[in-house]
Design an enzyme around this catalytic site. Sequence first.
Site, PDB file in Angstrom:
ATOM      1  N   HIS A 160       0.894  -1.256  -0.020  1.00  0.00           N
ATOM      2  CA  HIS A 160       0.093   0.075  -0.098  1.00  0.00           C
ATOM      3  C   HIS A 160       0.977   1.275   0.125  1.00  0.00           C
ATOM      4  O   HIS A 160       1.948   1.210   0.555  1.00  0.00           O
ATOM      5  CB  HIS A 160      -0.956   0.016   1.267  1.00  0.00           C
ATOM      6  CG  HIS A 160      -2.039   0.962   0.972  1.00  0.00           C
ATOM      7  ND1 HIS A 160      -1.935   2.167   1.335  1.00  0.00           N
ATOM      8  CD2 HIS A 160      -3.354   0.566   0.792  1.00  0.00           C
ATOM      9  CE1 HIS A 160      -3.342   2.805   1.109  1.00  0.00           C
ATOM     10  NE2 HIS A 160      -3.964   1.740   0.614  1.00  0.00           N
ATOM     11  N   ASP A 213      -8.080  -5.786  -0.100  1.00  0.00           N
ATOM     12  CA  ASP A 213      -8.534  -6.567  -0.764  1.00  0.00           C
ATOM     13  C   ASP A 213      -7.995  -7.855  -1.161  1.00  0.00           C
ATOM     14  O   ASP A 213      -8.455  -8.701  -1.608  1.00  0.00           O
ATOM     15  CB  ASP A 213      -7.882  -5.651  -2.258  1.00  0.00           C
ATOM     16  CG  ASP A 213      -8.711  -4.531  -2.393  1.00  0.00           C
ATOM     17  OD1 ASP A 213      -9.836  -4.341  -2.116  1.00  0.00           O
ATOM     18  OD2 ASP A 213      -8.129  -3.589  -3.002  1.00  0.00           O
TER      19      ASP A 213
HETATM   20  N1  CMC Z   1       4.197  -7.304  -5.054  1.00  0.00           N
HETATM   21  C1  CMC Z   1       5.625  -7.325  -5.257  1.00  0.00           C
HETATM   22  N2  CMC Z   1       6.291  -6.163  -4.934  1.00  0.00           N
HETATM   23  C2  CMC Z   1       5.693  -5.058  -4.422  1.00  0.00           C
HETATM   24  C3  CMC Z   1       4.307  -5.074  -4.347  1.00  0.00           C
HETATM   25  C4  CMC Z   1       3.426  -6.397  -4.528  1.00  0.00           C
HETATM   26  N3  CMC Z   1       2.252  -6.185  -4.495  1.00  0.00           N
HETATM   27  N4  CMC Z   1       3.790  -3.954  -4.043  1.00  0.00           N
HETATM   28  C5  CMC Z   1       4.938  -3.205  -4.034  1.00  0.00           C
HETATM   29  N5  CMC Z   1       6.104  -3.979  -4.323  1.00  0.00           N
HETATM   30  C6  CMC Z   1       7.712  -3.494  -4.333  1.00  0.00           C
HETATM   31  C7  CMC Z   1       7.874  -2.563  -5.403  1.00  0.00           C
HETATM   32  O1  CMC Z   1       8.427  -3.268  -6.647  1.00  0.00           O
HETATM   33  C8  CMC Z   1       9.025  -1.774  -4.996  1.00  0.00           C
HETATM   34  O2  CMC Z   1      10.138  -2.394  -5.152  1.00  0.00           O
HETATM   35  P1  CMC Z   1      11.445  -1.840  -5.131  1.00  0.00           P
HETATM   36  O3  CMC Z   1      11.702  -1.095  -3.748  1.00  0.00           O
HETATM   37  O4  CMC Z   1      12.551  -2.899  -5.081  1.00  0.00           O
HETATM   38  O5  CMC Z   1      11.493  -1.128  -6.274  1.00  0.00           O
HETATM   39  C9  CMC Z   1       8.679  -1.440  -3.494  1.00  0.00           C
HETATM   40  O6  CMC Z   1       7.729  -2.911  -3.201  1.00  0.00           O
HETATM   41  C10 CMC Z   1       8.011  -0.401  -3.055  1.00  0.00           C
HETATM   42  O7  CMC Z   1       6.625  -0.372  -4.024  1.00  0.00           O
HETATM   43  P2  CMC Z   1       6.104   0.709  -4.725  1.00  0.00           P
HETATM   44  O8  CMC Z   1       5.744   0.244  -6.092  1.00  0.00           O
HETATM   45  O9  CMC Z   1       7.195   2.062  -4.744  1.00  0.00           O
HETATM   46  O10 CMC Z   1       4.789   1.314  -3.799  1.00  0.00           O
HETATM   47  P3  CMC Z   1       3.483   2.375  -4.428  1.00  0.00           P
HETATM   48  O11 CMC Z   1       3.267   2.875  -3.070  1.00  0.00           O
HETATM   49  O12 CMC Z   1       3.877   2.958  -5.655  1.00  0.00           O
HETATM   50  O13 CMC Z   1       2.561   1.193  -4.712  1.00  0.00           O
HETATM   51  C11 CMC Z   1       0.689  -0.267  -4.665  1.00  0.00           C
HETATM   52  C12 CMC Z   1       1.577   0.793  -3.948  1.00  0.00           C
HETATM   53  C13 CMC Z   1      -0.665  -0.665  -3.698  1.00  0.00           C
HETATM   54  C14 CMC Z   1       0.201   0.215  -5.987  1.00  0.00           C
HETATM   55  C15 CMC Z   1       1.521  -1.561  -4.893  1.00  0.00           C
HETATM   56  O14 CMC Z   1       2.040  -2.086  -3.432  1.00  0.00           O
HETATM   57  C16 CMC Z   1       0.758  -2.719  -5.606  1.00  0.00           C
HETATM   58  O15 CMC Z   1       0.712  -2.653  -6.874  1.00  0.00           O
HETATM   59  N6  CMC Z   1       0.140  -3.739  -4.869  1.00  0.00           N
HETATM   60  C17 CMC Z   1      -0.625  -4.752  -5.603  1.00  0.00           C
HETATM   61  C18 CMC Z   1      -1.922  -4.149  -6.105  1.00  0.00           C
HETATM   62  C19 CMC Z   1      -2.845  -3.834  -4.827  1.00  0.00           C
HETATM   63  O16 CMC Z   1      -2.962  -4.763  -4.041  1.00  0.00           O
HETATM   64  N7  CMC Z   1      -3.714  -2.794  -4.636  1.00  0.00           N
HETATM   65  C20 CMC Z   1      -4.587  -2.525  -3.670  1.00  0.00           C
HETATM   66  C21 CMC Z   1      -4.190  -1.338  -2.821  1.00  0.00           C
HETATM   67  S1  CMC Z   1      -5.339  -1.448  -1.351  1.00  0.00           S
HETATM   68  C22 CMC Z   1      -7.132  -0.955  -1.813  1.00  0.00           C
HETATM   69  C23 CMC Z   1      -6.971   0.455  -2.536  1.00  0.00           C
HETATM   70  O17 CMC Z   1      -6.869   1.214  -1.794  1.00  0.00           O
HETATM   71  O18 CMC Z   1      -7.388   0.598  -3.783  1.00  0.00           O
END
Ligand code: CMC
Length: 436
Positions: free
Chosen positions: A313, A371
């Site tokens: 998240h 989720d």
């Molecule tokens: N699986 C694998 N790696 C992950 C995941 C994941 N679900 N989420 C984040 N990471 C890694 C990402 O690759 C990055 O790694 P590194 O630092 O080595 O590059 C690190 O963790 C930080 O992630 P980020 O992409 O910078 O984080 P963000 O804040 O931009 O993204 C997120 C947050 C929710 C979009 C992302 O965690 C994600 O895509 N999760 C899966 C989709 C999901 O479950 N979304 C629902 C969110 S809750 C409901 C809502 O509010 O909508």
Amino acid sequence: MTPSDVKATLSFSDGSPNMDLPIYKGTVGPDVIDIRKLYGQTGKFTYDPGFLSTASCNSTITYIDGDKGELLYRGYPIEQLAVGCDYMETCHLLLYGDLPNAEQKASFTARVTNHTMVNEQMQFFLRGFRRDAHPMAVLTGLVGALSAFYHDSTDINNPEHREIAAIRLIAKMPTLVAMAYKYTVGQPYIYPKNDLSYAGNFMRMMFATPCEEYKVSPVIERALDRIFILHADHEQNASTSTVRLCGSSGTNPFAAIAAGVACLWGPAHGGANEACLNMLGDIQKMGGVAKVGEFMNQVKDKNSGVKLMGFGHRVYKNYDPRAKLMRETCYEVLNELGLQNDPLFKLAMELEKIALEDDYFVARKLYPNVDFYSGIVQRAIGIPVPLFTAIFALARTVGWIAQLNEMIGDPEYKIGRPRQLFVGSPTRDVKPIGQR
Ligand code: CMC
């Protein structure tokens, strides 16, 4: 906004004059540095793709402390609301600022209940869609179309229009989501039944048929109501910011909420519940629990493009408090339905266990989000996977409206208009086609 005694000073290494920037304090949470005069005084913009450090507004509605795993609606912890209140009380809280007393609750519920039917023409509008259309595609269209049906509530600058649009949207979303579902399965629409609860009425519109009544189980009804409460608002997330930005142009409330529905659809946001269930289905096809290790290796491989859906998240870096509550509900519902040995549930629990212990996830503070569990609950109660995000949209509608109305009532609100760092070609001349 309360000014802080502290000021920030911006200095430049090229000798340009320093600039003092005011700081404002929130009631809780980080202070903000006011950069509104930055461009006027320095000719420079700030750069913050994805809004990692930018507060786009001030708000009194929802507060999240991502490190503590805290979520408050109007100051009330989500844990207390989920246990002590129902969704109608939560809607009242988000819209009007406080929990209703018994009389206010009865009057609010009656007002919402009065608007559960949709204009009969809506069913003909639905007919224009393919039967196999994704429910979110249909819902985006239906919500946008409300502005074509309710002309007396489209002036966003009129508080009475905003109020009636709010009630209509909250009341009609369950009807529209159920209609979108019935359309895809080719069954007749079921009209709302106003002596049922908000969640109970939705379940009946989904699962009753003209030839067979649907008896709502209280455990399931409560579970769905909890899904609604947990998804009701979440501060300035992507879809809420979309609603605010869209509404900032002065468009009508139905159009602004339709924009929120469209944004929510994405798998990084509300679409994650559907994506999570599809992911579980894919692992199941690969061989189930035995293949979890192999799948996790793909997730950890940056080149694979595979993510563990339902994990991580932007704001919660400790745990998602909604996930904790949804996990409880998940167990309750599976027990009620005798599904404790459901293979997808077992698979999900195995993924959760591995991820919580694995260095990759621990180091990045990735925990299950709401989720991860809400999809399992919804599937258990018979909601088809493609409809999951539509149910999230139904629940979030009240949050979107509360945020939209707050923005319109804010004397500092302006049309949203981000700026950019331009890195394309400077001015150049168009050559005749033969010389290009
Ligand atoms: N699986 C694998 N790696 C992950 C995941 C994941 N679900 N989420 C984040 N990471 C890694 C990402 O690759 C990055 O790694 P590194 O630092 O080595 O590059 C690190 O963790 C930080 O992630 P980020 O992409 O910078 O984080 P963000 O804040 O931009 O993204 C997120 C947050 C929710 C979009 C992302 O965690 C994600 O895509 N999760 C899966 C989709 C999901 O479950 N979304 C629902 C969110 S809750 C409901 C809502 O509010 O909508």
